[in-house]
Write an enzyme that holds these catalytic residues in place. Structure first.
Site, PDB file in Angstrom:
ATOM      1  N   GLY A  83       0.833  -1.264   0.162  1.00  0.00           N
ATOM      2  CA  GLY A  83       0.196  -0.049  -0.076  1.00  0.00           C
ATOM      3  C   GLY A  83       0.835   1.229  -0.013  1.00  0.00           C
ATOM      4  O   GLY A  83       1.603   1.698  -0.767  1.00  0.00           O
ATOM      5  N   THR A 127      10.913  14.167  -6.180  1.00  0.00           N
ATOM      6  CA  THR A 127      10.753  13.387  -7.220  1.00  0.00           C
ATOM      7  C   THR A 127      10.318  12.086  -6.826  1.00  0.00           C
ATOM      8  O   THR A 127       9.886  11.271  -7.715  1.00  0.00           O
ATOM      9  CB  THR A 127      11.813  13.320  -8.187  1.00  0.00           C
ATOM     10  OG1 THR A 127      13.109  12.804  -7.558  1.00  0.00           O
ATOM     11  CG2 THR A 127      12.136  14.575  -8.821  1.00  0.00           C
ATOM     12  N   GLY A 128      10.194  11.763  -5.414  1.00  0.00           N
ATOM     13  CA  GLY A 128       9.536  10.501  -4.855  1.00  0.00           C
ATOM     14  C   GLY A 128       8.184  10.208  -5.322  1.00  0.00           C
ATOM     15  O   GLY A 128       7.970   8.988  -6.031  1.00  0.00           O
ATOM     16  N   LYS A 173       3.007  24.555  -2.633  1.00  0.00           N
ATOM     17  CA  LYS A 173       4.127  24.700  -2.952  1.00  0.00           C
ATOM     18  C   LYS A 173       4.435  25.293  -4.267  1.00  0.00           C
ATOM     19  O   LYS A 173       4.173  24.771  -5.463  1.00  0.00           O
ATOM     20  CB  LYS A 173       4.864  23.294  -3.178  1.00  0.00           C
ATOM     21  CG  LYS A 173       6.368  23.352  -3.578  1.00  0.00           C
ATOM     22  CD  LYS A 173       6.978  21.822  -3.688  1.00  0.00           C
ATOM     23  CE  LYS A 173       8.390  21.836  -4.225  1.00  0.00           C
ATOM     24  NZ  LYS A 173       8.836  20.448  -4.533  1.00  0.00           N
ATOM     25  N   SER A 186       0.016  -4.903   4.175  1.00  0.00           N
ATOM     26  CA  SER A 186       0.241  -5.407   5.417  1.00  0.00           C
ATOM     27  C   SER A 186      -0.010  -4.528   6.409  1.00  0.00           C
ATOM     28  O   SER A 186      -0.005  -3.162   6.516  1.00  0.00           O
ATOM     29  CB  SER A 186       1.784  -5.579   5.712  1.00  0.00           C
ATOM     30  OG  SER A 186       2.298  -5.864   6.912  1.00  0.00           O
ATOM     31  N   LEU A 212       9.266   2.735  -4.366  1.00  0.00           N
ATOM     32  CA  LEU A 212      10.468   2.472  -3.744  1.00  0.00           C
ATOM     33  C   LEU A 212      10.977   1.020  -4.159  1.00  0.00           C
ATOM     34  O   LEU A 212      12.273   0.616  -4.408  1.00  0.00           O
ATOM     35  CB  LEU A 212      10.376   2.570  -2.352  1.00  0.00           C
ATOM     36  CG  LEU A 212      10.286   3.863  -1.684  1.00  0.00           C
ATOM     37  CD1 LEU A 212      10.353   3.642  -0.177  1.00  0.00           C
ATOM     38  CD2 LEU A 212      11.324   4.926  -2.175  1.00  0.00           C
TER      39      LEU A 212
END
Length: 536
Positions: free
Chosen positions: A10, A346-347, A80, A41, A335
């Site tokens: 998730g 940029t994540g 932002k 989880s 990730l």
């Protein structure tokens, strides 16, 4: 035909993928073309602090059909408009902005050349954008009148965990299945495809297509499919962060800043992300140059006194990406697919991009999968290379030599070959739009090849104007350009249209905190503080 999609994991990445794909493939739940199940989880904590985004997030929200005000209320979001870089050139408290909006003079914009020929007494972005000053004045990019348009581009700061929960509630209500269970064995077939994912509740998830959103563990892509990870640590030395949440009630800086601050420190940099109810600060640093204890002390010193009650959290990370993001019937998003340090926020962009590209390349039959996967992998790899170039540039252009870290990042072996070729080319001419048509500048024929793959796709996130902003903010080749273009010895003549827009902004835009209070119903400042100087 692909009828079942399983998202394993998730968090922000998983729920962004679920919400976007369900909206595109199933018309926000009005159709039932693809069954989507997300397995999450209940025991694994999510890696999440305050998140800063880029303007592409607004496309994702629009496709999902999310009301901006409701989203901002639910996620403690603020606006932002820029990233403010402090102490990146010298350690002398100077700064420059990388804003989202720039005024373009038609038919040819000579802003860069005019500034290079000037005495440069005015920061470059102040000559072609209103947003640096709007940010310094602490103004919102929008007025409080509902439905009013704004000429200013913006993104958001927000609580990433609340964002994931918000998307979860919307998406489950529209028909996505949410299963809470831990992941057991991932079974593969003889052809290398994932066959099923066993869960600790006794169930087994079977699907035509799987999305791995299990974070750094990459339980499907790495553990089950053995897809290698390509490290970029040679070019980005930071590998750890220490973070804290800073409440406004006890630590209010005088306004809710409408920008992200990135302040260079002894061995890395500190993000300062202002949400509506608190700030998130984090020191991104290189563990080979500074200890955890020293990094925490430096972060607390940045924040100032009275931080003993603020608990820090350390996060280790590795920079790089999977060699392929789509392998057989599995796609890594978030990730599990890779990570580039968050200097340019940029994540979430990479997770957003992964979902958007998958919607465009969704395989409607098993026969389509190999061709679509090949193109998808090329596009995703290019995004990582593009981000590497841009972030690597911030480090290698510094003039700081006050620590071993800042000396190291300037060494040739820590500048990636693609960026080196770009910088050499831009000593001959400033960046221009044609430089980004194919990402193959003269002299890059060899430098642009990574593991035998030549990068030739158009850049998607930053154009020549973004590169100008960083290059000129960091004083790239200043003397060289002066010799080439001349030196007027005078300040840039400010464009009258720019001055008009600044005056209108000063008179019409409310303080950021005032907009947040009036439009979201939340006071984004301590009870004892009240913004002054603006009346609705």
């Amino acid at each position: 035909m692909t009828k079942k999609l399983a998202i394993i994991g998730g968090g922000s990445a998983g729920w962004m993928a679920a919400a976007y794909l369900h909206s595109v493939l199933n018309a926000r739940g009005q159709q039932r073309n693809v069954s989507i199940e997300l397995v999450e989880s209940p025991d694994i904590p999510r890696i999440s602090v305050g998140e800063a985004t880029v303007p592409s997030i607004r496309h994702l929200l629009s496709v999902i059909g999310i009301d901006e005000i409701e989203f901002m209320r639910a996620t403690d979001a603020s606006f932002k408009q820029s990233i403010k870089y402090v102490n990146w050139v010298h350690n002398n408290n100077t700064f420059y902005h990388h804003p989202f909006t720039r005024m373009r003079v038609q038919p040819i914009d000579f802003a860069g050349i005019n500034w290079l020929k000037s005495d440069r007494s005015i920061p470059f972005m102040d000559t072609c954008s209103t947003q640096p000053l709007i940010c310094e004045w602490g103004l919102s990019p929008k007025v409080t009148k509902p439905g009013s348009n704004t000429p200013l581009s913006y993104a958001y700061h927000m609580n990433a965990q609340k964002f994931a929960d918000y998307l979860r509630d919307i998406t489950v209500a529209r028909g996505v299945t949410h299963t809470r269970a831990n992941i057991g064995e991932v079974k593969t077939a003889a052809n290398g495809h994932i066959q099923s994912v066993d869960l600790d509740n006794g169930q087994s998830v079977q699907a035509d297509l799987y999305i791995d959103c299990t974070g750094f563990k990459a339980l499907l892509m790495e553990k089950a499919l053995n897809e290698p990870f390509e490290s970029l640590a040679q070019y980005l030395l930071c590998d750890r962060a220490v973070t804290m949440h800073v409440p406004y009630d006890s630590h209010y800086p005088g306004m809710v800043r409408p920008y992200t601050t990135a302040t260079a420190m002894s061995n890395g940099w500190i993000w300062d992300i202002p949400m509506a109810n608190q700030r998130s600060v984090g020191y991104v640093h290189a563990s080979q140059f500074i200890s955890k204890e020293a990094a925490e002390r430096e972060l607390r010193a940045y924040q100032g006194p009275d931080t003993d009650n603020l608990s820090p959290r350390f996060v280790d990370f590795k920079v790089g990406h999977r060699k392929r993001h789509w392998v057989n019937n599995c796609i890594a998003i978030g990730l599990s697919g890779g990570f580039i340090e968050p200097l340019e926020s940029t994540g979430l962009f990479l997770a957003d991009t992964g979902a958007v590209l998958l919607a465009e390349h969704f395989p409607h039959s098993a026969q389509d999968m190999a061709v679509l996967a090949d193109r998808y992998n090329r596009l995703m790899s290019n995004r990582y290379y593009e981000i590497l170039d841009f972030i690597n540039m911030h480090y290698c252009l510094t003039q700081r030599t006050d620590t071993t870290f800042w000396q190291a990042v300037q060494q040739p072996e820590h500048i990636n070959p693609r960026l080196q070729a770009k910088l050499e080319y831009w000593k001959q001419k400033p960046p221009s739009p044609s430089d980004f048509e194919d990402q193959m500048l003269p002299g890059m024929e060899n430098a642009a090849s990574f593991n035998g793959r030549v990068i030739t796709d158009t850049a998607s996130l930053w154009n020549h104007e973004s590169y100008e902003c960083i290059l000129y903010g960091m004083h790239f080749a200043a003397d060289h350009y002066r010799q080439k273009f001349g030196n007027t010895g005078k300040p840039v003549s400010m464009n009258q249209e720019l001055l008009f827009r600044l005056k209108a902004a000063r008179q019409g835009l409310p303080p950021h905190a005032v907009w947040l209070e009036q439009m979201t119903g939340k006071a984004a400042y301590p009870t004892a503080y009240k913004p002054h100087g603006w009346v609705a």
